[in-house]
Design a protein around this motif. Sequence first.
Motif, mmCIF file in Angstrom:
data_model
loop_
_atom_site.group_PDB
_atom_site.id
_atom_site.type_symbol
_atom_site.label_atom_id
_atom_site.label_comp_id
_atom_site.label_asym_id
_atom_site.label_seq_id
_atom_site.Cartn_x
_atom_site.Cartn_y
_atom_site.Cartn_z
ATOM 1 N N LEU A 1 18.968 11.903 -6.502
ATOM 2 C CA LEU A 1 19.951 11.034 -6.514
ATOM 3 C C LEU A 1 21.923 10.733 -5.770
ATOM 4 C CD1 LEU A 1 20.812 11.820 -10.307
ATOM 5 C CD2 LEU A 1 19.721 9.871 -8.788
ATOM 6 N N TRP A 2 21.455 11.513 -4.627
ATOM 7 C CA TRP A 2 22.400 12.026 -3.455
ATOM 8 C C TRP A 2 22.328 10.787 -2.584
ATOM 9 C CZ3 TRP A 2 27.113 14.216 -4.165
ATOM 10 C CH2 TRP A 2 27.126 14.755 -5.138
ATOM 11 N N TYR A 3 20.804 10.119 -2.191
ATOM 12 C CA TYR A 3 20.966 9.182 -1.996
ATOM 13 C C TYR A 3 20.830 7.693 -1.947
ATOM 14 C CZ TYR A 3 17.256 5.529 0.023
ATOM 15 O OH TYR A 3 17.003 4.151 0.307
ATOM 16 N N TYR B 1 9.360 8.526 -13.150
ATOM 17 C CA TYR B 1 8.441 9.346 -12.444
ATOM 18 C C TYR B 1 8.626 10.408 -12.562
ATOM 19 C CZ TYR B 1 6.867 5.528 -9.862
ATOM 20 O OH TYR B 1 6.385 4.342 -9.559
ATOM 21 N N LEU B 2 9.982 11.307 -12.999
ATOM 22 C CA LEU B 2 10.622 12.220 -13.744
ATOM 23 C C LEU B 2 10.342 13.164 -14.977
ATOM 24 C CD1 LEU B 2 12.853 14.173 -13.441
ATOM 25 C CD2 LEU B 2 14.736 12.646 -14.710
ATOM 26 N N TYR C 1 0.545 13.543 -5.522
ATOM 27 C CA TYR C 1 1.577 12.247 -6.508
ATOM 28 C C TYR C 1 2.341 11.973 -4.716
ATOM 29 C CZ TYR C 1 0.829 14.837 -10.654
ATOM 30 O OH TYR C 1 0.327 15.302 -12.052
ATOM 31 N N ILE C 2 2.882 11.899 -4.250
ATOM 32 C CA ILE C 2 3.323 12.725 -2.595
ATOM 33 C C ILE C 2 2.752 10.693 -2.830
ATOM 34 C CG2 ILE C 2 4.430 12.251 -0.378
ATOM 35 C CD1 ILE C 2 4.876 14.769 -1.259
ATOM 36 N N PHE C 3 1.412 10.728 -1.929
ATOM 37 C CA PHE C 3 0.767 9.975 -1.015
ATOM 38 C C PHE C 3 0.579 8.202 -2.407
ATOM 39 C CE2 PHE C 3 -0.492 12.154 2.065
ATOM 40 C CZ PHE C 3 -0.611 11.388 3.229
ATOM 41 N N THR C 4 0.568 8.866 -3.927
ATOM 42 C CA THR C 4 0.861 7.358 -4.396
ATOM 43 C C THR C 4 1.825 6.888 -4.786
ATOM 44 O OG1 THR C 4 -1.128 9.315 -6.075
ATOM 45 C CG2 THR C 4 0.128 7.430 -7.687
ATOM 46 N N LEU C 5 3.178 7.665 -4.961
ATOM 47 C CA LEU C 5 4.222 7.244 -4.649
ATOM 48 C C LEU C 5 4.435 6.414 -3.229
ATOM 49 C CD1 LEU C 5 6.515 10.225 -6.043
ATOM 50 C CD2 LEU C 5 5.460 8.184 -7.155
ATOM 51 N N LEU C 6 3.733 6.658 -2.024
ATOM 52 C CA LEU C 6 4.226 6.228 -1.050
ATOM 53 C C LEU C 6 3.232 5.034 -1.090
ATOM 54 C CD1 LEU C 6 4.243 8.729 1.546
ATOM 55 C CD2 LEU C 6 5.766 7.519 1.263
ATOM 56 N N GLY D 1 12.450 0.992 -2.223
ATOM 57 C CA GLY D 1 11.062 1.222 -2.818
ATOM 58 C C GLY D 1 11.266 2.689 -2.591
ATOM 59 N N PHE D 2 11.507 3.270 -1.697
ATOM 60 C CA PHE D 2 11.321 4.795 -1.183
ATOM 61 C C PHE D 2 11.466 5.508 -2.261
ATOM 62 C CE2 PHE D 2 9.415 2.572 2.524
ATOM 63 C CZ PHE D 2 7.879 2.704 2.530
ATOM 64 N N LEU D 3 12.517 5.756 -2.580
ATOM 65 C CA LEU D 3 13.596 6.448 -4.164
ATOM 66 C C LEU D 3 12.293 7.422 -5.004
ATOM 67 C CD1 LEU D 3 16.081 7.673 -4.543
ATOM 68 C CD2 LEU D 3 15.938 5.619 -6.757
ATOM 69 N N PRO D 4 10.861 6.716 -4.943
ATOM 70 C CA PRO D 4 11.032 7.541 -5.842
ATOM 71 C C PRO D 4 9.903 8.942 -5.050
ATOM 72 C CG PRO D 4 10.429 5.411 -6.765
ATOM 73 C CD PRO D 4 11.442 5.654 -5.448
ATOM 74 N N ALA D 5 9.733 8.601 -3.642
ATOM 75 C CA ALA D 5 9.456 9.088 -3.065
ATOM 76 C C ALA D 5 9.853 10.264 -2.245
ATOM 77 C CB ALA D 5 7.977 8.488 -1.270
ATOM 78 N N ILE D 6 11.700 9.588 -1.632
ATOM 79 C CA ILE D 6 12.361 10.457 -1.445
ATOM 80 C C ILE D 6 12.635 11.370 -2.381
ATOM 81 C CG2 ILE D 6 14.465 9.962 -0.960
ATOM 82 C CD1 ILE D 6 14.175 7.691 0.492
ATOM 83 N N ALA D 7 12.883 10.932 -3.835
ATOM 84 C CA ALA D 7 13.240 12.694 -4.627
ATOM 85 C C ALA D 7 12.444 13.039 -4.977
ATOM 86 C CB ALA D 7 13.230 11.032 -5.827
#
Length: 569
Positions: free
Chosen positions: A539-541, A287-288, A75-80, A519-525
């Motif tokens: 969301l803090w980010y 994604y959520l 999942y992480i690599f898909t988001l990336l 762009g990196f919000l989904p992977a960061i979240a």
Amino acid sequence: MAQDIAVPRPSARAGQAPRAIAPGRVPEERTRIRRVILASSLGAVFEAYDLILFGPMAAIIARQFFSGLDEAYAYIFTLLSAAVTFLARPFGGLIFGPLGDRVGRKYTFLLTIVIMGGATVAIGLLPTYAAIGVASPALLVSLRIVQGLAFGGEFGGAVTYIAEHASADRRGLATSAVGITMACGLVLAILVVIACESVLGKAAFEAWGWRIPFLLSAVLMLVSVYMRLKLQESPVFLRMRRGGGGSRRPVREALGRWANLRIVLLVLFGLVAGQSVASATGSYPIYLLMLNLKIDPFLLHYTILGSSLALVACMVAAGWLSDRIGRKPVMLAGFLGVALLAWPVYAGVTRFAHPDLAAAVAAKPVVVAADPAGCSRQFDLFGIARFESPCDLARRAVAKLGIPYATRDLPVGSPVRIEIGEASLASVDGSGLDKATLGARTAEFGKALSSAVAAAGYPARADPAKTNLPALIALLSLLNVFVALASAPLAAWMIELFPTRVRTTALSVPYAVGGWFGGFLPAIAFSAFTATGNIYAGLWYALTVLAVAFLVAALCLHETRGRSLDAIA
């Protein structure tokens, strides 16, 4: 001597509309402007269309291209792989931005649309991981990079071309067409996915039908190329060329002088970063809903469809409003609204999408109890770290199920356990194990945990009968009102800050770099959730970036509505 970007505030004269068009030519002129807007903004459909396909189809992409990895890593690599386009955009801006300032707007964005469309179609033809192994995800990421390079020049060229045709009093509405067509791309992508799933069935769609939405983008590319071939060059650009005012070194002129670079940096941190994160905050619920709340796919698609239609309408209104009261108040209201609404909207999405999960968390919360000395920070954005301690494996196992959890500190040396209400499950220790044994142990532990949470009343998926679809659409539409306010005036405000001679370069670079923030919000979240157990931790980010953007824009950037583009040529 090259003119600085840091131009003075527009005078009342500069804010006046251009010379009126003869009455007999008004219909003809309006038709020409509509053709310019449609042909120029259609390329944005590619961006949104392809980006949204990585949302509802993220689980399919993970299985097709990253099946050799652990599910959480997949999942992480898909988001990336979805976010890597943002990394490539600044390089595209540096390539195609100067080309647009030297050669012309028309031919540059004609080239970028062909490159972008070809890469999207190629994704639909890629062999899967099962067929060619690691070469498959490598090719996928490579094509995403190509798309990023193309869009890095596409946006700047398209909005500049539109703005240099539009009248000063309608520039905000005209340039917002790019954002509007991006929202239309979301709607189109969802309609195509729904149609393919309905016709082929879920099994066939996941096996091979997922390729069809990517292949259909060839139609969008051909239509866009055909329309753009019929366009003429920007009149503002032609007047500048005839007057000998072009720049031979647009990158050096736009970024090599502090007076110019200062404006670029203010635009980056005060406008683009905020807009990018606001847009990502509005789209991350996709994604959520899919990865954490495990909503029914069809309900997910209709949720996205309904909220995207609302976004289209709001973008039109926000662009029009920026022409009436100014770019600055509209965008600042958008930043503030997204920041204030994000947390309650996300909480509401959880409650209305998966009420059984919310009830289970309240009745029997999951707690990872461990000696904090044995727990790492767990923030593994790129999926390359190795986690072996009982604490790390326990937290990752719970996160993989999409279940929120809390933590509790135990005395030094205490065994790690996962508490599910009154029940308890001891964690597994992976220290010193080889990769195969570690994988087998964690898989066995994951099954035991799944059984334990199911016994405690945690459902594996959201019950479609209990999902409140109208409430979900209403919540996301409310958030999208402020996403539109933060997005629609962006292009016009940027264009009115930069001179014609380097406008495409000066606009493309900060826009492309600023895309990194969102762009990196989904992977960061997702990584933040894995690290903390809080599905809203990312969301803090977003709130931090929005706060910085609000302050920079409010204190350091002035209003530009109505400015003559020729006056800063």
